[in-house]
Design a protein around this motif. Structure first.
Motif, PDB file in Angstrom:
ATOM      1  N   ALA A 155      58.791  32.630  19.787  1.00 46.25           N
ATOM      2  CA  ALA A 155      57.922  32.648  20.974  1.00 46.25           C
ATOM      3  C   ALA A 155      58.431  31.561  21.918  1.00 46.25           C
ATOM      4  O   ALA A 155      58.928  30.526  21.472  1.00 46.25           O
ATOM      5  N   HIS A 156      58.310  31.811  23.221  1.00 46.34           N
ATOM      6  CA  HIS A 156      58.793  30.828  24.180  1.00 46.34           C
ATOM      7  C   HIS A 156      58.008  30.919  25.488  1.00 46.34           C
ATOM      8  O   HIS A 156      57.312  31.892  25.740  1.00 46.34           O
ATOM      9  N   HIS A 157      58.155  29.861  26.276  1.00 49.22           N
ATOM     10  CA  HIS A 157      57.556  29.817  27.607  1.00 49.22           C
ATOM     11  C   HIS A 157      58.532  29.108  28.526  1.00 49.22           C
ATOM     12  O   HIS A 157      59.107  28.079  28.180  1.00 49.22           O
ATOM     13  N   LEU A 158      58.732  29.658  29.694  1.00 49.65           N
ATOM     14  CA  LEU A 158      59.623  29.078  30.697  1.00 49.65           C
ATOM     15  C   LEU A 158      58.791  28.712  31.908  1.00 49.65           C
ATOM     16  O   LEU A 158      58.076  29.544  32.457  1.00 49.65           O
ATOM     17  N   ASP A 159      58.852  27.437  32.294  1.00 48.36           N
ATOM     18  CA  ASP A 159      58.052  26.950  33.415  1.00 48.36           C
ATOM     19  C   ASP A 159      58.977  26.340  34.456  1.00 48.36           C
ATOM     20  O   ASP A 159      60.080  25.904  34.150  1.00 48.36           O
ATOM     21  N   HIS A 160      58.507  26.321  35.699  1.00 43.08           N
ATOM     22  CA  HIS A 160      59.290  25.786  36.806  1.00 43.08           C
ATOM     23  C   HIS A 160      58.480  24.744  37.554  1.00 43.08           C
ATOM     24  O   HIS A 160      57.281  24.903  37.770  1.00 43.08           O
ATOM     25  N   THR A 161      59.134  23.666  37.919  1.00 44.11           N
ATOM     26  CA  THR A 161      58.523  22.634  38.744  1.00 44.11           C
ATOM     27  C   THR A 161      59.639  21.990  39.574  1.00 44.11           C
ATOM     28  O   THR A 161      60.772  22.444  39.533  1.00 44.11           O
ATOM     29  N   PHE A 162      59.304  20.956  40.301  1.00 41.30           N
ATOM     30  CA  PHE A 162      60.284  20.259  41.126  1.00 41.30           C
ATOM     31  C   PHE A 162      60.355  18.794  40.705  1.00 41.30           C
ATOM     32  O   PHE A 162      59.358  18.217  40.281  1.00 41.30           O
ATOM     33  N   ALA A 163      61.526  18.207  40.846  1.00 40.93           N
ATOM     34  CA  ALA A 163      61.698  16.788  40.534  1.00 40.93           C
ATOM     35  C   ALA A 163      60.937  15.950  41.551  1.00 40.93           C
ATOM     36  O   ALA A 163      60.992  16.201  42.748  1.00 40.93           O
ATOM     37  N   ASP A 164      60.217  14.972  41.049  1.00 44.34           N
ATOM     38  CA  ASP A 164      59.500  14.055  41.927  1.00 44.34           C
ATOM     39  C   ASP A 164      60.184  12.686  41.882  1.00 44.34           C
ATOM     40  O   ASP A 164      61.282  12.551  41.352  1.00 44.34           O
ATOM     41  N   ALA A 165      59.539  11.695  42.419  1.00 43.78           N
ATOM     42  CA  ALA A 165      60.142  10.359  42.494  1.00 43.78           C
ATOM     43  C   ALA A 165      60.436   9.786  41.110  1.00 43.78           C
ATOM     44  O   ALA A 165      61.467   9.135  40.914  1.00 43.78           O
ATOM     45  N   SER A 166      59.579  10.043  40.119  1.00 46.93           N
ATOM     46  CA  SER A 166      59.815   9.481  38.780  1.00 46.93           C
ATOM     47  C   SER A 166      61.062  10.097  38.136  1.00 46.93           C
ATOM     48  O   SER A 166      61.831   9.410  37.477  1.00 46.93           O
ATOM     49  N   HIS A 218      63.561  11.296  39.825  1.00 49.93           N
ATOM     50  CA  HIS A 218      64.662  10.742  40.621  1.00 49.93           C
ATOM     51  C   HIS A 218      65.051   9.353  40.112  1.00 49.93           C
ATOM     52  O   HIS A 218      66.228   9.061  39.925  1.00 49.93           O
ATOM     53  N   ILE A 219      64.070   8.525  39.863  1.00 48.47           N
ATOM     54  CA  ILE A 219      64.337   7.159  39.417  1.00 48.47           C
ATOM     55  C   ILE A 219      64.865   7.137  37.983  1.00 48.47           C
ATOM     56  O   ILE A 219      65.845   6.465  37.682  1.00 48.47           O
ATOM     57  N   ASN A 220      64.222   7.894  37.078  1.00 55.33           N
ATOM     58  CA  ASN A 220      64.587   7.852  35.661  1.00 55.33           C
ATOM     59  C   ASN A 220      65.862   8.614  35.330  1.00 55.33           C
ATOM     60  O   ASN A 220      66.654   8.176  34.500  1.00 55.33           O
ATOM     61  N   ASP A 221      66.052   9.780  35.923  1.00 54.49           N
ATOM     62  CA  ASP A 221      67.182  10.632  35.552  1.00 54.49           C
ATOM     63  C   ASP A 221      68.239  10.776  36.641  1.00 54.49           C
ATOM     64  O   ASP A 221      69.297  11.349  36.408  1.00 54.49           O
ATOM     65  N   GLY A 222      67.937  10.325  37.859  1.00 57.77           N
ATOM     66  CA  GLY A 222      68.911  10.364  38.936  1.00 57.77           C
ATOM     67  C   GLY A 222      69.010  11.686  39.687  1.00 57.77           C
ATOM     68  O   GLY A 222      69.892  11.859  40.509  1.00 57.77           O
ATOM     69  N   TRP A 223      68.125  12.635  39.406  1.00 63.83           N
ATOM     70  CA  TRP A 223      68.149  13.910  40.124  1.00 63.83           C
ATOM     71  C   TRP A 223      67.457  13.753  41.468  1.00 63.83           C
ATOM     72  O   TRP A 223      66.429  13.096  41.564  1.00 63.83           O
ATOM     73  N   PRO A 224      67.987  14.372  42.524  1.00 58.40           N
ATOM     74  CA  PRO A 224      67.356  14.264  43.845  1.00 58.40           C
ATOM     75  C   PRO A 224      65.936  14.821  43.847  1.00 58.40           C
ATOM     76  O   PRO A 224      65.631  15.774  43.120  1.00 58.40           O
ATOM     77  N   ILE A 225      65.085  14.232  44.651  1.00 59.45           N
ATOM     78  CA  ILE A 225      63.720  14.730  44.791  1.00 59.45           C
ATOM     79  C   ILE A 225      63.790  16.159  45.325  1.00 59.45           C
ATOM     80  O   ILE A 225      64.554  16.458  46.233  1.00 59.45           O
ATOM     81  N   GLY A 226      63.021  17.053  44.747  1.00 59.16           N
ATOM     82  CA  GLY A 226      63.010  18.449  45.145  1.00 59.16           C
ATOM     83  C   GLY A 226      63.913  19.335  44.308  1.00 59.16           C
ATOM     84  O   GLY A 226      63.931  20.553  44.485  1.00 59.16           O
ATOM     85  N   VAL A 243      68.473  22.161  38.501  1.00 57.68           N
ATOM     86  CA  VAL A 243      69.320  22.883  39.441  1.00 57.68           C
ATOM     87  C   VAL A 243      69.041  22.339  40.840  1.00 57.68           C
ATOM     88  O   VAL A 243      67.917  22.458  41.334  1.00 57.68           O
ATOM     89  N   VAL A 244      70.056  21.752  41.462  1.00 59.26           N
ATOM     90  CA  VAL A 244      69.871  21.206  42.808  1.00 59.26           C
ATOM     91  C   VAL A 244      69.713  22.339  43.814  1.00 59.26           C
ATOM     92  O   VAL A 244      70.157  23.465  43.598  1.00 59.26           O
ATOM     93  N   LYS A 245      69.075  22.040  44.928  1.00 59.47           N
ATOM     94  CA  LYS A 245      68.775  23.054  45.950  1.00 59.47           C
ATOM     95  C   LYS A 245      70.017  23.776  46.462  1.00 59.47           C
ATOM     96  O   LYS A 245      69.985  24.954  46.758  1.00 59.47           O
TER      97      LYS A 245
END
Length: 96
Positions: free
Chosen positions: A21-32, A34-42, A63-65
């Motif tokens: 069983a699995h679930h796939l969810d989508h969200t966007f990177a926020d400031a935390s 960005h700071i913790n993992d280095g991914w751009p906001i959004g 995945v970057v924009k």
């Protein structure tokens, strides 16, 4: 086809094979993120949760924009390989 539909259509068949069983969810990177993992906001963040033999797995794919489909396909290949390796290592070592 939107980016999310593209990612879901690529991941869904493989996740059905890998997990009971699995679930796939989508969200966007926020400031935390960005700071913790280095991914751009959004940056798109896909969170994959799955159960296999009563073990719970969580993996993230970023995945970057500006990414084109070829880059997205490579990210999908990498996350699938990471999931397979994680499942193999847990089963090999007998971790539960």
């Amino acid at each position: 086809m939107t980016r999310n539909e593209y990612v879901y259509n690529k991941l869904e068949p493989v996740l059905n094979e890998l997990f009971d069983a699995h679930h796939l969810d989508h969200t966007f990177a926020d400031a935390s993120v960005h700071i913790n993992d280095g991914w751009p906001i959004g940056t798109d963040v896909y969170i994959i949760n799955g159960f296999f033999k009563s073990d719970f797995y969580i993996h993230k794919m970023y995945v970057v924009k500006e990414a084109i489909n070829m880059v997205i396909d490579r990210q999908i290949e990498k996350v699938i390989e990471n999931i397979r390796t994680d499942i193999y290592n847990r089963n090999k070592l007998g971790l539960q």
